[in-house]
Write an enzyme that holds these catalytic residues in place. Structure first.
Site, mmCIF file in Angstrom:
data_model
loop_
_atom_site.group_PDB
_atom_site.id
_atom_site.type_symbol
_atom_site.label_atom_id
_atom_site.label_comp_id
_atom_site.label_asym_id
_atom_site.label_seq_id
_atom_site.Cartn_x
_atom_site.Cartn_y
_atom_site.Cartn_z
ATOM 1 N N THR A 212 -9.445 -7.585 0.864
ATOM 2 C CA THR A 212 -7.936 -6.957 1.079
ATOM 3 C C THR A 212 -7.471 -6.954 2.443
ATOM 4 O OG1 THR A 212 -8.111 -5.738 -0.911
ATOM 5 C CG2 THR A 212 -6.393 -5.110 0.761
ATOM 6 N N GLY B 79 1.010 5.342 3.461
ATOM 7 C CA GLY B 79 2.225 4.228 3.105
ATOM 8 C C GLY B 79 3.153 5.086 2.383
ATOM 9 N N ASP C 128 -7.851 2.895 14.889
ATOM 10 C CA ASP C 128 -8.701 2.923 16.309
ATOM 11 C C ASP C 128 -10.093 2.834 16.044
ATOM 12 O OD1 ASP C 128 -9.457 5.254 14.833
ATOM 13 O OD2 ASP C 128 -8.833 6.603 16.380
ATOM 14 N N GLU C 129 -10.524 2.573 14.818
ATOM 15 C CA GLU C 129 -12.068 2.328 14.532
ATOM 16 C C GLU C 129 -12.683 0.996 14.882
ATOM 17 O OE1 GLU C 129 -13.960 3.362 11.069
ATOM 18 O OE2 GLU C 129 -12.863 5.292 10.824
ATOM 19 N N GLY D 9 0.789 -1.372 -0.137
ATOM 20 C CA GLY D 9 0.063 -0.313 -0.115
ATOM 21 C C GLY D 9 0.878 1.262 -0.027
ATOM 22 N N ALA E 264 1.810 3.203 -2.293
ATOM 23 C CA ALA E 264 1.522 4.224 -3.151
ATOM 24 C C ALA E 264 0.288 5.120 -2.731
ATOM 25 C CB ALA E 264 1.316 3.752 -4.574
ATOM 26 N N LYS F 270 -11.721 11.797 1.963
ATOM 27 C CA LYS F 270 -11.980 11.706 3.641
ATOM 28 C C LYS F 270 -12.161 13.375 3.704
ATOM 29 C CE LYS F 270 -10.562 7.327 3.412
ATOM 30 N NZ LYS F 270 -9.108 6.858 3.324
ATOM 31 N N LYS G 149 -10.921 -4.629 9.207
ATOM 32 C CA LYS G 149 -9.622 -4.462 9.845
ATOM 33 C C LYS G 149 -9.488 -5.210 11.142
ATOM 34 C CE LYS G 149 -6.941 -1.561 8.792
ATOM 35 N NZ LYS G 149 -5.873 -1.897 8.012
ATOM 36 N N TYR H 38 -16.160 -1.606 6.991
ATOM 37 C CA TYR H 38 -14.573 -1.201 6.979
ATOM 38 C C TYR H 38 -13.899 -1.622 8.495
ATOM 39 C CZ TYR H 38 -10.451 1.374 7.900
ATOM 40 O OH TYR H 38 -9.314 1.888 8.412
HETATM 41 P P1 NAD Z 1 -5.224 4.814 1.144
HETATM 42 O O1 NAD Z 1 -6.729 4.360 0.903
HETATM 43 O O2 NAD Z 1 -4.892 6.096 0.820
HETATM 44 O O3 NAD Z 1 -4.252 3.936 0.603
HETATM 45 C C1 NAD Z 1 -4.429 2.181 0.421
HETATM 46 C C2 NAD Z 1 -3.409 1.719 -0.552
HETATM 47 O O4 NAD Z 1 -3.447 0.311 -0.622
HETATM 48 C C3 NAD Z 1 -3.770 2.361 -2.115
HETATM 49 O O5 NAD Z 1 -2.257 2.828 -2.554
HETATM 50 C C4 NAD Z 1 -4.052 1.191 -2.657
HETATM 51 O O6 NAD Z 1 -3.825 0.891 -4.052
HETATM 52 C C5 NAD Z 1 -3.517 -0.177 -1.927
HETATM 53 N N1 NAD Z 1 -4.262 -1.235 -2.103
HETATM 54 C C6 NAD Z 1 -5.686 -1.602 -1.674
HETATM 55 N N2 NAD Z 1 -5.988 -2.741 -1.863
HETATM 56 C C7 NAD Z 1 -4.870 -3.390 -2.233
HETATM 57 C C8 NAD Z 1 -4.735 -4.739 -2.406
HETATM 58 N N3 NAD Z 1 -5.470 -5.764 -2.492
HETATM 59 N N4 NAD Z 1 -3.283 -5.179 -2.879
HETATM 60 C C9 NAD Z 1 -2.242 -4.280 -2.639
HETATM 61 N N5 NAD Z 1 -2.519 -2.961 -2.600
HETATM 62 C C10 NAD Z 1 -3.844 -2.413 -2.130
HETATM 63 O O7 NAD Z 1 -5.176 4.322 2.678
HETATM 64 P P2 NAD Z 1 -4.426 5.295 4.043
HETATM 65 O O8 NAD Z 1 -5.248 6.169 4.292
HETATM 66 O O9 NAD Z 1 -3.227 5.502 3.558
HETATM 67 O O10 NAD Z 1 -4.255 3.998 4.857
HETATM 68 C C11 NAD Z 1 -3.292 3.241 4.991
HETATM 69 C C12 NAD Z 1 -3.320 2.233 6.164
HETATM 70 O O11 NAD Z 1 -3.522 2.738 7.425
HETATM 71 C C13 NAD Z 1 -4.728 1.199 5.931
HETATM 72 O O12 NAD Z 1 -4.495 0.008 6.351
HETATM 73 C C14 NAD Z 1 -5.722 1.875 6.920
HETATM 74 O O13 NAD Z 1 -6.806 0.965 7.497
HETATM 75 C C15 NAD Z 1 -4.822 2.494 8.084
HETATM 76 N N6 NAD Z 1 -5.269 3.648 8.706
HETATM 77 C C16 NAD Z 1 -5.610 4.756 7.998
HETATM 78 C C17 NAD Z 1 -6.054 5.683 8.982
HETATM 79 C C18 NAD Z 1 -6.381 7.176 8.403
HETATM 80 O O14 NAD Z 1 -6.993 7.957 8.814
HETATM 81 N N7 NAD Z 1 -6.132 7.476 6.673
HETATM 82 C C19 NAD Z 1 -6.102 5.917 10.207
HETATM 83 C C20 NAD Z 1 -5.609 4.740 10.902
HETATM 84 C C21 NAD Z 1 -5.129 3.525 10.101
HETATM 85 O O1 DAU Z 2 -10.091 6.701 12.861
HETATM 86 C C1 DAU Z 2 -8.948 6.109 11.987
HETATM 87 C C2 DAU Z 2 -9.905 6.000 10.483
HETATM 88 O O2 DAU Z 2 -10.205 7.389 10.218
HETATM 89 C C3 DAU Z 2 -9.271 5.161 9.529
HETATM 90 O O3 DAU Z 2 -9.213 3.696 9.865
HETATM 91 C C4 DAU Z 2 -9.844 5.394 8.089
HETATM 92 O O4 DAU Z 2 -9.205 4.578 7.060
HETATM 93 C C5 DAU Z 2 -10.170 6.676 7.644
HETATM 94 O O5 DAU Z 2 -11.017 6.740 6.697
HETATM 95 C C6 DAU Z 2 -10.787 7.505 8.915
HETATM 96 O O6 DAU Z 2 -12.142 7.128 8.978
HETATM 97 P P1 DAU Z 2 -13.459 8.341 9.251
HETATM 98 O O7 DAU Z 2 -14.354 7.397 8.847
HETATM 99 O O8 DAU Z 2 -13.023 8.705 10.786
HETATM 100 O O9 DAU Z 2 -12.950 9.287 8.373
HETATM 101 P P2 DAU Z 2 -13.357 10.295 7.259
HETATM 102 O O10 DAU Z 2 -12.567 11.313 6.914
HETATM 103 O O11 DAU Z 2 -14.337 9.422 6.263
HETATM 104 O O12 DAU Z 2 -14.653 10.999 8.293
HETATM 105 C C7 DAU Z 2 -14.289 11.633 9.380
HETATM 106 C C8 DAU Z 2 -15.285 12.305 10.044
HETATM 107 O O13 DAU Z 2 -15.922 13.361 9.215
HETATM 108 C C9 DAU Z 2 -16.430 11.039 10.303
HETATM 109 O O14 DAU Z 2 -17.130 11.400 11.676
HETATM 110 C C10 DAU Z 2 -17.436 11.406 9.385
HETATM 111 C C11 DAU Z 2 -17.439 12.850 9.019
HETATM 112 N N1 DAU Z 2 -17.736 13.026 7.613
HETATM 113 C C12 DAU Z 2 -16.895 12.644 6.484
HETATM 114 C C13 DAU Z 2 -16.923 12.869 5.363
HETATM 115 C C14 DAU Z 2 -16.261 12.225 4.079
HETATM 116 C C15 DAU Z 2 -18.587 13.919 7.144
HETATM 117 O O15 DAU Z 2 -19.346 14.799 8.016
HETATM 118 N N2 DAU Z 2 -18.737 14.437 5.950
HETATM 119 C C16 DAU Z 2 -18.087 13.830 5.049
HETATM 120 O O16 DAU Z 2 -18.438 14.114 3.587
#
Ligand code: NAD
Ligand code: DAU
Length: 329
Positions: free
Chosen positions: A92, A13, A117-118, A7, A9, A180, A145, A141
């Site tokens: 995945t 990551g 943390d979700e 991941g 890209a 997001k 996880k 989701y």
């Molecule tokens: P992202 O959606 O930006 O990126 C996910 C990456 O995984 C992409 O590059 C996608 O192409 C790759 N991918 C998806 N399915 C795949 C597969 N089957 N094989 C290989 N590659 C694959 O995600 P992110 O926000 O950078 O999150 C990265 C990690 O951190 C995830 O595991 C997520 O659950 C975790 N995480 C994210 C957040 C957040 O707020 N974004 C918070 C806590 C944990």
């Molecule tokens: O807590 C960690 C998680 O944070 C990661 O595991 C997930 O990969 C990441 O997507 C994120 O999840 P959330 O659902 O908390 O993030 P999101 O940015 O989608 O939403 C943040 C908050 O904002 C949530 O309470 C929903 C709200 N929201 C989100 C969107 C996209 C809105 O009110 N309007 C929106 O359009």
């Protein structure tokens, strides 16, 4: 040490790959390049790239060759998309995790699972989740996880795999796909488009900069104990506060705020206790409102060439499916 970053890209990551590459660590990246994967995130960063699926053992073997550690970021990550269809999430986040663990088992590799943390589910006001709390995921989701986390713990206990888990908070920063909250609202505000706040907007999330999140993951890679879980926390804010701060930073008008139909099963609050990671020496460097968020909004202002091409084509179709009716109501 050569590290396989899956991941790599994607959003977090790619920050992690840059961090390791800058320290001179050899990095192999395995990424399927789904809608969220973007090779532009790794421009100018030294690494070996493999396009492929973490649930495909042959792709994993090719990319992991010569690696002594795997850090798994690859996942389907967006809660709203999981509500539209969970299949890819299970493929995945559960099956893919198991395939990586198999490789780690066969090659006695160190393994870090980047979780969230979700998995602790909705938290009462005042409480903070500790690593030993039960998993109570609410969305497809977070359920996927949690399934991945349980695979990791089973591989530690059954096969002795040297695996640890991090559970990070809501992460923000440059290069985050504009689905997001932070990148969606920042780019919509810059374009004068509506900001769709779910429900009353009083849901609480902890905000963690991608660089601080990656520092925590790297520390766990080197210092974390097998079978242990480490929370990575952030700063608590209500969504509506974040929304107003983004409006201030972009100079957009509060009339762009639209309170729309809530997310199904929406968790009201996440909050973790990260004492265990701090005891290893981690502390976040970025303050959200004063440093991290202003710098992130500036990045989106200065990097339209990164997000404008994304916000067309299939993104538009997704956006309409997610928001058209909500914004009409
Ligand atoms: P992202 O959606 O930006 O990126 C996910 C990456 O995984 C992409 O590059 C996608 O192409 C790759 N991918 C998806 N399915 C795949 C597969 N089957 N094989 C290989 N590659 C694959 O995600 P992110 O926000 O950078 O999150 C990265 C990690 O951190 C995830 O595991 C997520 O659950 C975790 N995480 C994210 C957040 C957040 O707020 N974004 C918070 C806590 C944990
Ligand atoms: O807590 C960690 C998680 O944070 C990661 O595991 C997930 O990969 C990441 O997507 C994120 O999840 P959330 O659902 O908390 O993030 P999101 O940015 O989608 O939403 C943040 C908050 O904002 C949530 O309470 C929903 C709200 N929201 C989100 C969107 C996209 C809105 O009110 N309007 C929106 O359009």
């Amino acid at each position: 040490m050569r590290v396989l970053v899956t991941g790599g890209a994607g959003f977090i990551g790619s920050h992690f790959v840059r961090r390791l590459a800058e320290q001179g660590t050899e990095v192999s990246v395995l990424d399927k390049l789904t809608y969220a994967g973007n090779p532009a995130n790794l421009e100018g960063v030294e690494h070996e790239f493999h396009q492929g699926d973490i649930a495909d053992p042959e792709a994993v073997a090719r990319a992991a060759s010569g690696c002594s550690a795997i850090v798994n970021f690859a996942a389907e990550t967006h809660v709203d998309r999981s509500i539209l269809g969970p299949r890819d999430f299970v493929h995945t986040d559960v099956l893919g995790t198991m395939c990586l663990l198999e490789w780690a088992r066969e090659h006695d590799a160190r393994y870090v699972q980047v979780s969230t943390d979700e998995v602790y589910g909705d938290l009462e006001a005042g409480g903070r989740a500790v690593e030993t709390d039960p998993l109570r995921p609410s969305s497809p989701y977070s359920a996927a996880k949690a399934g991945g986390d349980l695979q990791v713990l089973a591989y530690v206990r059954t096969y002795g795999v040297r695996a640890s888990i991090t559970r990070g908070a809501n992460t923000y920063g440059p290069n985050q796909y504009p689905e997001k909250l932070v990148p969606l609202f920042a780019t919509n505000a810059l374009d004068g488009e509506a900001l769709p706040v779910y429900g009353d907007g009083k849901q609480v999330r902890e905000w963690l900069h991608a660089d601080d999140h990656c520092a925590g993951i790297e520390l766990v890679l080197h210092e974390g104990a097998p079978g242990e879980v480490y929370n990575v926390g952030g700063e608590d804010h209500e969504n509506i506060e974040v929304t107003h701060r983004i409006l201030e930073l972009t100079g957009a008008d509060a009339s762009l705020i639209r309170h729309v139909e809530d997310r199904a099963g929406h968790d009201r609050r996440y909050a973790v206790d990260d004492t265990k990671l701090r005891a290893l020496g981690w502390a976040p460097e970025q303050s959200f409102g004063e440093g991290g968020l202003p710098a992130t909004v500036s990045w989106y202002r200065d990097n339209r060439s990164w997000w404008e091409p994304i916000k067309s084509g299939s993104y538009r179709a997704y956006y309409d499916e997610q928001y058209a009716n909500r914004l009409k109501a």
